[in-house]
Write a protein that holds these residues in place. Structure first.
Motif, PDB file in Angstrom:
ATOM      1  N   TYR A 111      12.012  10.325  -0.877  1.00  0.00           N
ATOM      2  CA  TYR A 111      10.934   9.349  -0.641  1.00  0.00           C
ATOM      3  C   TYR A 111      11.227   8.053  -1.409  1.00  0.00           C
ATOM      4  O   TYR A 111      11.158   6.944  -0.861  1.00  0.00           O
ATOM      5  CB  TYR A 111       9.627  10.004  -1.090  1.00  0.00           C
ATOM      6  CG  TYR A 111       8.327   9.269  -0.871  1.00  0.00           C
ATOM      7  CD1 TYR A 111       8.087   8.507   0.272  1.00  0.00           C
ATOM      8  CD2 TYR A 111       7.294   9.388  -1.810  1.00  0.00           C
ATOM      9  CE1 TYR A 111       6.860   7.863   0.447  1.00  0.00           C
ATOM     10  CE2 TYR A 111       6.069   8.771  -1.625  1.00  0.00           C
ATOM     11  CZ  TYR A 111       5.859   7.996  -0.508  1.00  0.00           C
ATOM     12  OH  TYR A 111       4.645   7.379  -0.338  1.00  0.00           O
ATOM     13  N   ASN A 157       2.614  10.842 -11.944  1.00  0.00           N
ATOM     14  CA  ASN A 157       2.597  11.867 -10.885  1.00  0.00           C
ATOM     15  C   ASN A 157       3.692  11.678  -9.841  1.00  0.00           C
ATOM     16  O   ASN A 157       4.087  12.637  -9.177  1.00  0.00           O
ATOM     17  CB  ASN A 157       1.209  11.974 -10.241  1.00  0.00           C
ATOM     18  CG  ASN A 157       0.783  10.714  -9.537  1.00  0.00           C
ATOM     19  OD1 ASN A 157       1.322   9.633  -9.783  1.00  0.00           O
ATOM     20  ND2 ASN A 157      -0.198  10.831  -8.657  1.00  0.00           N
ATOM     21  N   PHE A 158       4.185  10.432  -9.696  1.00  0.00           N
ATOM     22  CA  PHE A 158       5.356  10.164  -8.851  1.00  0.00           C
ATOM     23  C   PHE A 158       6.236   9.164  -9.616  1.00  0.00           C
ATOM     24  O   PHE A 158       6.307   7.990  -9.266  1.00  0.00           O
ATOM     25  CB  PHE A 158       4.933   9.584  -7.490  1.00  0.00           C
ATOM     26  CG  PHE A 158       4.292  10.590  -6.583  1.00  0.00           C
ATOM     27  CD1 PHE A 158       5.057  11.293  -5.651  1.00  0.00           C
ATOM     28  CD2 PHE A 158       2.935  10.863  -6.659  1.00  0.00           C
ATOM     29  CE1 PHE A 158       4.470  12.238  -4.837  1.00  0.00           C
ATOM     30  CE2 PHE A 158       2.335  11.806  -5.847  1.00  0.00           C
ATOM     31  CZ  PHE A 158       3.109  12.496  -4.930  1.00  0.00           C
ATOM     32  N   MET A 162       6.975   5.897  -7.101  1.00  0.00           N
ATOM     33  CA  MET A 162       6.083   4.745  -7.296  1.00  0.00           C
ATOM     34  C   MET A 162       6.843   3.552  -7.874  1.00  0.00           C
ATOM     35  O   MET A 162       6.545   2.403  -7.546  1.00  0.00           O
ATOM     36  CB  MET A 162       4.890   5.114  -8.187  1.00  0.00           C
ATOM     37  CG  MET A 162       3.969   6.169  -7.603  1.00  0.00           C
ATOM     38  SD  MET A 162       3.311   5.773  -5.964  1.00  0.00           S
ATOM     39  CE  MET A 162       4.395   6.684  -4.876  1.00  0.00           C
ATOM     40  N   ARG A 165       8.832   2.139  -4.945  1.00  0.00           N
ATOM     41  CA  ARG A 165       7.962   1.456  -3.980  1.00  0.00           C
ATOM     42  C   ARG A 165       7.587   0.051  -4.462  1.00  0.00           C
ATOM     43  O   ARG A 165       7.269  -0.822  -3.673  1.00  0.00           O
ATOM     44  CB  ARG A 165       6.703   2.318  -3.774  1.00  0.00           C
ATOM     45  CG  ARG A 165       5.827   1.877  -2.647  1.00  0.00           C
ATOM     46  CD  ARG A 165       4.998   3.016  -2.107  1.00  0.00           C
ATOM     47  NE  ARG A 165       3.815   3.263  -2.905  1.00  0.00           N
ATOM     48  CZ  ARG A 165       2.968   4.267  -2.678  1.00  0.00           C
ATOM     49  NH1 ARG A 165       3.195   5.121  -1.697  1.00  0.00           N
ATOM     50  NH2 ARG A 165       1.914   4.440  -3.419  1.00  0.00           N
ATOM     51  N   THR A 232      -0.043   1.297 -10.434  1.00  0.00           N
ATOM     52  CA  THR A 232      -0.579   2.511  -9.813  1.00  0.00           C
ATOM     53  C   THR A 232      -1.109   3.389 -10.930  1.00  0.00           C
ATOM     54  O   THR A 232      -0.393   3.663 -11.905  1.00  0.00           O
ATOM     55  CB  THR A 232       0.511   3.269  -9.030  1.00  0.00           C
ATOM     56  OG1 THR A 232       0.909   2.471  -7.920  1.00  0.00           O
ATOM     57  CG2 THR A 232      -0.024   4.600  -8.497  1.00  0.00           C
ATOM     58  N   GLU A 255      -3.033   0.226  -6.956  1.00  0.00           N
ATOM     59  CA  GLU A 255      -3.156   1.454  -6.170  1.00  0.00           C
ATOM     60  C   GLU A 255      -3.829   2.446  -7.091  1.00  0.00           C
ATOM     61  O   GLU A 255      -3.207   2.961  -8.016  1.00  0.00           O
ATOM     62  CB  GLU A 255      -1.753   1.901  -5.715  1.00  0.00           C
ATOM     63  CG  GLU A 255      -1.784   2.808  -4.514  1.00  0.00           C
ATOM     64  CD  GLU A 255      -1.590   4.238  -4.920  1.00  0.00           C
ATOM     65  OE1 GLU A 255      -2.633   4.913  -5.110  1.00  0.00           O
ATOM     66  OE2 GLU A 255      -0.443   4.668  -5.053  1.00  0.00           O
ATOM     67  N   ARG A 283      -0.486  19.590  -2.877  1.00  0.00           N
ATOM     68  CA  ARG A 283       0.744  18.856  -3.188  1.00  0.00           C
ATOM     69  C   ARG A 283       0.666  18.378  -4.636  1.00  0.00           C
ATOM     70  O   ARG A 283      -0.367  17.884  -5.081  1.00  0.00           O
ATOM     71  CB  ARG A 283       0.839  17.674  -2.207  1.00  0.00           C
ATOM     72  CG  ARG A 283       2.024  16.792  -2.348  1.00  0.00           C
ATOM     73  CD  ARG A 283       2.114  15.898  -1.095  1.00  0.00           C
ATOM     74  NE  ARG A 283       2.937  14.751  -1.314  1.00  0.00           N
ATOM     75  CZ  ARG A 283       2.502  13.483  -1.338  1.00  0.00           C
ATOM     76  NH1 ARG A 283       1.231  13.214  -1.120  1.00  0.00           N
ATOM     77  NH2 ARG A 283       3.330  12.503  -1.546  1.00  0.00           N
ATOM     78  N   THR A 288      -2.373  14.125  -6.876  1.00  0.00           N
ATOM     79  CA  THR A 288      -1.991  12.886  -6.188  1.00  0.00           C
ATOM     80  C   THR A 288      -3.281  12.149  -5.875  1.00  0.00           C
ATOM     81  O   THR A 288      -4.342  12.771  -5.715  1.00  0.00           O
ATOM     82  CB  THR A 288      -1.227  13.116  -4.856  1.00  0.00           C
ATOM     83  OG1 THR A 288      -2.181  13.364  -3.811  1.00  0.00           O
ATOM     84  CG2 THR A 288      -0.258  14.269  -4.933  1.00  0.00           C
ATOM     85  N   CYS A 289      -3.185  10.820  -5.771  1.00  0.00           N
ATOM     86  CA  CYS A 289      -4.431  10.093  -5.529  1.00  0.00           C
ATOM     87  C   CYS A 289      -4.856  10.174  -4.064  1.00  0.00           C
ATOM     88  O   CYS A 289      -5.954   9.749  -3.739  1.00  0.00           O
ATOM     89  CB  CYS A 289      -4.332   8.663  -6.031  1.00  0.00           C
ATOM     90  SG  CYS A 289      -2.873   7.860  -5.505  1.00  0.00           S
ATOM     91  N   VAL A 290      -3.994  10.727  -3.206  1.00  0.00           N
ATOM     92  CA  VAL A 290      -4.407  10.914  -1.808  1.00  0.00           C
ATOM     93  C   VAL A 290      -4.780  12.376  -1.526  1.00  0.00           C
ATOM     94  O   VAL A 290      -4.945  12.774  -0.381  1.00  0.00           O
ATOM     95  CB  VAL A 290      -3.304  10.451  -0.820  1.00  0.00           C
ATOM     96  CG1 VAL A 290      -3.162   8.940  -0.835  1.00  0.00           C
ATOM     97  CG2 VAL A 290      -1.963  11.119  -1.106  1.00  0.00           C
ATOM     98  N   SER A 446       2.179   9.907   3.718  1.00  0.00           N
ATOM     99  CA  SER A 446       3.062   9.027   2.945  1.00  0.00           C
ATOM    100  C   SER A 446       4.403   8.818   3.641  1.00  0.00           C
ATOM    101  O   SER A 446       5.083   9.778   3.977  1.00  0.00           O
ATOM    102  CB  SER A 446       3.317   9.634   1.564  1.00  0.00           C
ATOM    103  OG  SER A 446       2.099   9.884   0.928  1.00  0.00           O
ATOM    104  N   PHE A 452       0.721   1.594   2.564  1.00  0.00           N
ATOM    105  CA  PHE A 452      -0.003   2.509   1.677  1.00  0.00           C
ATOM    106  C   PHE A 452      -0.941   1.689   0.790  1.00  0.00           C
ATOM    107  O   PHE A 452      -0.514   0.760   0.112  1.00  0.00           O
ATOM    108  CB  PHE A 452       1.010   3.268   0.812  1.00  0.00           C
ATOM    109  CG  PHE A 452       0.436   4.428   0.056  1.00  0.00           C
ATOM    110  CD1 PHE A 452       0.677   5.735   0.469  1.00  0.00           C
ATOM    111  CD2 PHE A 452      -0.346   4.221  -1.067  1.00  0.00           C
ATOM    112  CE1 PHE A 452       0.143   6.807  -0.232  1.00  0.00           C
ATOM    113  CE2 PHE A 452      -0.889   5.287  -1.770  1.00  0.00           C
ATOM    114  CZ  PHE A 452      -0.635   6.585  -1.351  1.00  0.00           C
TER     115      PHE A 452
HETATM  116  C1  SIN Z   1      -0.016   8.703  -5.427  1.00  0.00           C
HETATM  117  O1  SIN Z   1      -0.605   9.761  -5.566  1.00  0.00           O
HETATM  118  O2  SIN Z   1      -0.155   7.781  -6.239  1.00  0.00           O
HETATM  119  C2  SIN Z   1       0.926   8.404  -4.310  1.00  0.00           C
HETATM  120  C3  SIN Z   1       1.115   9.496  -3.404  1.00  0.00           C
HETATM  121  C4  SIN Z   1       2.066   9.178  -2.286  1.00  0.00           C
HETATM  122  O3  SIN Z   1       2.690   8.111  -2.202  1.00  0.00           O
HETATM  123  O4  SIN Z   1       2.160  10.041  -1.441  1.00  0.00           O
END
Ligand code: SIN
Length: 485
Positions: A111, A157-158, A162, A165, A232, A255, A283, A288-290, A446, A452
């Motif tokens: 990713y 968390n990523f 992140m 990105r 983020t 984010e 996941r 995750t924030c989603v 994602s 996003f």
């Molecule tokens: C996030 O939780 O900040 C990002 C998750 C994603 O990009 O899938």
């Protein structure tokens, strides 16, 4: 950390192409959340090292913004290749420092790399405009230019995706960056800095400063040469950075937190909905924030859904993320454990039932049982706050309008999901959900190819996709007069 390519393991900050210690020599120890063992330490830098990094980035930016676009694209393509060549090792670093199951970490590296590939292509498409002049001998030109030096703050968390990105579009359009990784997970960022050097990124374009979050954040937001902040993380820290950035009117992308509704209508494919909810909820162990944070199931299929979902949840394998079979790793901290326990206790006290889980896992430490709560109602804490852990609260609803109202009844607006087989409902509900992203008949949204980001208190701006470069550009209009002889 036991990995093949030891050169990826850096334990110093990276400023102006040099690996540096904190000025006062202090360090922060980094612990593996799976067993609390030390993974080493990184410099505990503060304001002065951040200012030095900003100065280096400012110098580098002038040159980088003038590099041929094909040179910038090539560096990004190299980074994409290098990330994939080192995928297994980079994934292990994520798992060591963040606890993520290794299969998910391998996915995160793919990713992350995808952003370098995508923005290597987008680098060439920063188009301007020619607008008819408002007078006969005039022409109106619009050009886009790099915004300048970017201050970047990334989450645990990523830790790889992140950062990628954010820095990939910045590098693509000719910006330079000073970035602070999350205190828990600095090694992924430092490994990426090392690879950026191999990829041919000139010194000073990317700087990584580890250390004191408050001091580094304040130095970034307070410095006049930082023209953009990208962050983020939590909504509360995002608001603070926004306030701090107001003084010098910086462009800000945020984010932030989410509180995603996941709605299952009674005309949905139930097997698909169960699998979608499972991935959207668990996941990264719900961190995750989603993540699906409120699962709404139409009353006629409520019991059936709860039974199937609970059965699959109770089969999830909890363990050290380095073991191939692990599906749920540890949580990141004791505070995360406390929040999860608090949400479960509050729900139980107010009448929810625990269908599975509900307790810290027998493995001890930061492991928590994947948990399903049924009979959840809107007065419970979990209906109002992001949990950021492996707890699935299942609510019941009767009608489309009712569930839309309840789903939108939050200050967050990041992601929402719903399952239906009705075409009209697909449009109606997608359009009425007040969220930046909607997953329709899917629990995964994602991708580097889509924008996003969230609305309301979930953020500002979009990352990834063709829109992802906009936040790193300024628009300039040139009024060209005197054309007539
Ligand atoms: C996030 O939780 O900040 C990002 C998750 C994603 O990009 O899938």
């Amino acid at each position: 950390m036991d990995i093949k390519n030891k050169s990826l393991l850096k334990n110093l900050s990276y400023v102006d192409g040099e690996w540096i210690n904190a000025n006062d020599g202090s360090v922060t120890e980094i612990l593996n959340p799976a067993n609390s063992e030390s993974l080493g330490s990184v410099p505990n830098c503060g304001s002065s090292e951040t200012v030095a990094a900003i100065e280096a980035a400012t110098k580098a930016q002038t040159k980088w913004s003038k590099a041929d676009v094909k040179e910038r694209a090539l560096v990004l393509r190299n980074l994409h290749r290098l990330m994939l060549e080192n995928q297994d090792d980079l994934a292990k670093i994520i798992t060591f420092e963040g606890g993520k199951p290794i299969s998910e970490s391998v996915g995160e590296i793919a990713y992350a790399a995808s952003f370098f590939e995508w923005f290597s292509e987008e680098a060439k498409r920063v188009y301007g405009d020619v607008i008819p002049g408002h007078q006969y001998d005039r022409r109106t030109l619009v050009i886009k230019q790099p915004i300048g030096v970017v201050g970047c703050i990334t989450p645990w968390n990523f830790p790889s995706a992140m950062l990628a990105r954010k820095i990939a579009p910045a590098i693509a359009v000719g910006c330079s960056i000073v970035s602070k990784p999350a205190p828990e997970t600095p090694f992924s960022a430092l490994a990426m800095a090392y690879l950026s050097e191999l990829a041919g990124l000139p010194k000073g374009v990317l700087n990584i400063v580890t250390g004191d979050a408050e001091q580094i954040g304040a130095a970034l937001t307070g410095h006049k040469d930082i023209r953009k902040i990208t962050f983020t993380g939590s909504t509360s820290v995002g608001k603070l950075l926004l306030k701090q950035s107001a003084e010098s009117v910086k462009k800000v992308s945020l984010e932030l937190g989410g509180h995603a509704p996941f709605i299952i209508f009674d005309d949905a494919d139930l097997d698909a909905a169960v699998d979608g909810a499972l991935i959207a909820k668990y996941r990264n162990s719900g961190q995750t924030c989603v993540c699906a944070n409120r699962i709404y199931v139409q009353s006629s299929i409520y019991d059936d859904f709860c039974e199937r979902f609970t059965q699959k949840t109770s089969g999830l394998l909890v363990g050290n993320g380095l073991e191939e079979k692990t599906q749920q790793g540890p949580l990141i901290s004791n505070n995360a454990m406390k929040k999860v326990s608090l949400h479960i206790k509050d729900a139980k006290d107010k009448g929810a039932k625990i269908a599975t889980g509900g307790n810290p896992h027998a493995l001890g430490g930061l492991f928590f049982e994947p948990t399903v709560l049924t009979g959840v109602t809107d007065d419970m804490l979990i209906a109002k706050e992001e949990t950021f852990g492996p707890v699935a609260p299942i609510f019941s609803f009767e009608s489309e309008q009712e569930v839309i109202r309840r789903a939108n009844d939050t200050s967050y607006g990041l992601a929402a999901y719903f399952y239906t087989s009705d075409l009209g409902k697909s449009w109606r509900v997608s359009e009425q959900l007040e969220f930046g992203m909607v997953g329709l008949n899917t629990g995964i949204i994602s991708t580097e190819m889509a924008p996003f980001g969230g609305i309301k208190e979930s953020g500002l701006g979009r990352e990834g996709s063709k829109y992802g470069v906009d936040d790193y550009l300024e628009m300039k209009y040139i009024s060209l007069a005197g054309i007539e002889e």
